[in-house]
Design an enzyme around this catalytic site. Structure first.
Site, PDB file in Angstrom:
ATOM      1  N   LYS A  79       0.818  -1.213   0.000  1.00  0.00           N
ATOM      2  CA  LYS A  79       0.000   0.000   0.000  1.00  0.00           C
ATOM      3  C   LYS A  79       0.859   1.272   0.000  1.00  0.00           C
ATOM      4  CE  LYS A  79      -2.798   0.079   3.420  1.00  0.00           C
ATOM      5  NZ  LYS A  79      -2.120   0.989   4.385  1.00  0.00           N
ATOM      6  N   THR A 100       4.000   1.507  -0.861  1.00  0.00           N
ATOM      7  CA  THR A 100       4.737   1.505  -2.127  1.00  0.00           C
ATOM      8  C   THR A 100       3.869   2.059  -3.250  1.00  0.00           C
ATOM      9  OG1 THR A 100       6.032  -0.413  -1.408  1.00  0.00           O
ATOM     10  CG2 THR A 100       5.972   0.033  -3.776  1.00  0.00           C
ATOM     11  N   ARG A 134       1.946   8.488   6.927  1.00  0.00           N
ATOM     12  CA  ARG A 134       2.191   8.379   8.359  1.00  0.00           C
ATOM     13  C   ARG A 134       3.669   8.090   8.626  1.00  0.00           C
ATOM     14  NH1 ARG A 134      -1.351   3.580  10.072  1.00  0.00           N
ATOM     15  NH2 ARG A 134      -0.658   2.894   8.033  1.00  0.00           N
ATOM     16  N   LYS A 144       7.798  -5.783  10.409  1.00  0.00           N
ATOM     17  CA  LYS A 144       7.929  -5.175   9.085  1.00  0.00           C
ATOM     18  C   LYS A 144       9.369  -4.857   8.707  1.00  0.00           C
ATOM     19  CE  LYS A 144       4.653  -2.460   7.594  1.00  0.00           C
ATOM     20  NZ  LYS A 144       3.685  -1.352   7.443  1.00  0.00           N
ATOM     21  N   ALA A 188      -4.140   1.781  12.505  1.00  0.00           N
ATOM     22  CA  ALA A 188      -5.549   1.730  12.105  1.00  0.00           C
ATOM     23  C   ALA A 188      -6.314   0.600  12.775  1.00  0.00           C
ATOM     24  CB  ALA A 188      -5.652   1.589  10.588  1.00  0.00           C
ATOM     25  N   PHE A 224      -3.967  -0.213   6.900  1.00  0.00           N
ATOM     26  CA  PHE A 224      -4.575  -1.531   6.709  1.00  0.00           C
ATOM     27  C   PHE A 224      -5.663  -1.508   5.634  1.00  0.00           C
ATOM     28  CE2 PHE A 224      -2.988  -1.989  11.218  1.00  0.00           C
ATOM     29  CZ  PHE A 224      -1.880  -2.733  10.859  1.00  0.00           C
ATOM     30  N   PHE A 264       3.188  -9.154  -9.992  1.00  0.00           N
ATOM     31  CA  PHE A 264       4.379  -9.959  -9.804  1.00  0.00           C
ATOM     32  C   PHE A 264       4.642 -10.750 -11.089  1.00  0.00           C
ATOM     33  CE2 PHE A 264       3.192  -8.917  -5.559  1.00  0.00           C
ATOM     34  CZ  PHE A 264       4.352  -8.958  -4.801  1.00  0.00           C
ATOM     35  N   TRP A 306       7.056  -0.895  -7.799  1.00  0.00           N
ATOM     36  CA  TRP A 306       8.167  -1.431  -7.009  1.00  0.00           C
ATOM     37  C   TRP A 306       9.415  -1.552  -7.870  1.00  0.00           C
ATOM     38  CZ3 TRP A 306      11.876  -5.125  -6.783  1.00  0.00           C
ATOM     39  CH2 TRP A 306      12.501  -5.341  -5.539  1.00  0.00           C
TER      40      TRP A 306
END
Length: 558
Positions: free
Chosen positions: A72, A74, A95, A106, A274, A302, A383, A411
């Site tokens: 998200k 990214t 954020r 993460k 969130a 999220f 992907f 990405w």
């Protein structure tokens, strides 16, 4: 192409001096304070309003997160860079990462690949010190409560009914429930206490929803901290704590300006989770971005059942901000995981599992388009092993709901990989939005607001309230806070309150076990299931992989 980790890509970039980034949006050196060469604090109150300027606000949300990943942040960064490539004056608003997830699971939260904000290491580790200042303000109030009791307790506070907790920006389950004040009379009064993670603090929520420093100070005075022995509420203002708390945040409240790898200006400011708070960056940062840019891309934490719902129902109501278009991020891998495929096998084509997992995405699409009546696009993070048949299935199912699917390859390609998505965002943002609606009316009783969220947004049959929750809801309404919006604290992994239930479940109920008043933030928090305000570290935390060499070069942040 040689694979590089996120941190290697970030460390290989040549960032522009922050003065150049500020100049892109018309900021002069009198309007910001340098925090080194690549970060700045913007003096938001020096930027005038232009009644003729109306920026487009783009909200990025996602499906329920899975171990297969969605991307998200990214996508938020990548589509911002893509809009800039298309000639749009663009500003990104994100954020700040919490140290808890950085050292927990993460390992970093500044985007990924060639769609990142930099300096990545600074952003993930301390940044400009905002979270430490927020924690200090929170803990100053806690200290003043206990000191008031120690110094004679003129307010008649019941030590057993202090509801204000201390906080620290770290995942530390050992601190969830503690006993403090031990060691004799001079050390204070022994009592049960505990810590929340800083991003769950009401100080953080108020910080992110305040319009300026004066508003923040006034909000702090409304914090409910305890009850007296005769069951009367005690607020921070009665302890005269609000002035000192706001003084600690006089610099923190200024939005932080950084840049993407491609030089797009980005504000990173505030960071409530969130799943236990409202999950959006600060109103001040977003409004400042909208004064400076023509397109502002922001994200909510999220899935759309949490962050986007709270952005629209809470932040929209309290700030006036309304998205002109919504991006829902998904991956085929994550949808197959929702369809029951183990993480190790999500890279293989499986149309049966994909069709079984797709309803999770479709529910989020329906929430945006049919509950809130906002235009949206699905961003499919592509992907290399996604097959044409799988992409066609997702595209067709979304099309049945009147929503387009656009490929996102940010990405690996940065802004260039988000052009198709950005063009759809521009088209959607220009559409009229006359039928926007909320999921509930503020005049409803608090229980009915909670029921509306559970039924309309999650798809639940109904809601069960624990006795303690019902008692607290009645008390909150008695105190005059019944017309506040509701902030649901719920697992991010499921539309239900059970993180193991994936896809789009039916025939379930939501259980509210606890309710708290966040009067300073302007909402009531309803806590579901096993959700906690202080996470713990996993068996193998990311902290074990993070290191720094003799020259101060950091490794292991992805």
């Amino acid at each position: 192409m040689e694979y590089k980790s996120d941190i290697e890509i970030a460390q290989g970039a040549t960032p522009k001096n922050i003065k150049e980034i500020a100049a892109k949006v018309g900021l002069t050196e009198d309007q910001f304070d340098y925090y080194g060469k690549y970060k700045a604090k913007v003096n938001y109150n020096t930027i005038p309003d232009d009644p003729n300027h109306k920026a487009k606000l783009i909200l990025v949300t996602a499906i329920n997160p899975t171990p297969a990943g969605e991307g998200k942040t990214t996508t938020t960064v990548g589509v911002g860079d893509a809009l800039a490539k298309l000639g749009k004056k663009t500003v990104i608003a994100l954020r700040e990462p919490s140290l808890g997830p950085v050292f927990g699971v993460k390992g970093g939260a500044a985007g990924g690949g060639y769609a990142q904000v930099i300096p990545m290491e600074d952003i993930n580790l301390h940044f400009t010190g905002d979270f430490h200042a927020i924690g200090a303000a929170n803990n100053l109030l806690a200290a003043m409560i206990d000191n008031h009791i120690y110094q004679g307790n003129a307010l008649n506070i019941d030590p057993r009914r202090i509801i204000w907790r201390r906080c620290v920006d770290m995942n530390d389950r050992q601190l969830r429930n503690i006993v403090d004040g031990l060691g004799g009379k001079a050390q204070g009064m022994p009592r049960e206490d505990g810590f929340d993670i800083t991003v769950a603090s009401e100080v953080m929520a108020a910080f992110c929803l305040a319009s300026d420093l004066q508003d923040l100070k006034e909000r702090f005075s409304k914090i409910l901290v305890a009850y007296t022995r005769d069951n009367q509420p005690v607020y921070a203002g009665q302890l005269n704590a609000q002035g000192a708390m706001a003084a600690l945040l006089k610099d923190a409240i200024k939005p932080n300006l950084v840049q993407t790898l491609e030089g797009t200006p980005a504000f990173i400011h505030g960071g409530p989770f969130a799943n236990i708070a409202h999950g959006c960056n600060s109103v001040i940062a977003t409004k400042t971005a909208m004064k400076l840019g023509d397109y502002v891309v922001t994200e909510a934490g999220f899935g759309a059942d949490l962050g986007a719902e709270k952005f629209i129902v809470i932040q929209r109501r309290l700030s006036g901000l309304r998205p002109d278009a919504v991006i829902i991020v998904a991956t085929i891998k994550a949808l197959k995981y929702n369809g029951g495929v183990p993480k190790a096998e999500v890279g293989k084509e499986n149309l049966v599992a994909l069709e079984k997992g797709l309803p999770n995405l479709l529910k989020h699409v329906e929430n945006i388009t049919q509950v809130f009546h906002l235009p949206c696009v699905v961003a499919l993070n592509r992907f290399v092993n996604d097959t044409d048949a799988e992409i066609e299935l997702v595209t067709r199912k979304c099309k049945e709901l009147g929503v387009n699917v656009k490929m996102s390859e940010v990405w690996g390609k940065g802004g260039e990989g988000g052009i198709e998505l950005a063009e759809e965002v521009i088209r959607l943002a220009d559409q009229p939005k006359d039928n926007f609606s909320y999921s509930y009316d503020l005049d409803l009783p608090l229980k009915e607001k909670i029921r509306a969220i559970a039924q309309k947004v999650y798809g639940a049959d109904d809601v069960d309230f624990a006795a303690a929750a019902s008692t607290e809801l009645a008390k909150i309404e008695e105190l005059g806070y019944g017309k506040l919006p509701v902030c649901m604290a719920k697992t991010q992994y499921s539309l239900t309150d059970n993180e193991k239930v994936l896809g789009r479940p039916t025939g379930f109920r939501i259980t509210i076990r606890q309710v708290t008043l966040s009067a300073a933030a302007g909402f009531v928090v309803a806590i579901t299931g096993a959700i906690m305000k202080m996470p713990g570290l996993p068996k193998v935390p990311s902290a074990e992989k993070i290191d720094v060499d003799a020259n101060g070069k950091i490794s292991g942040l992805f």
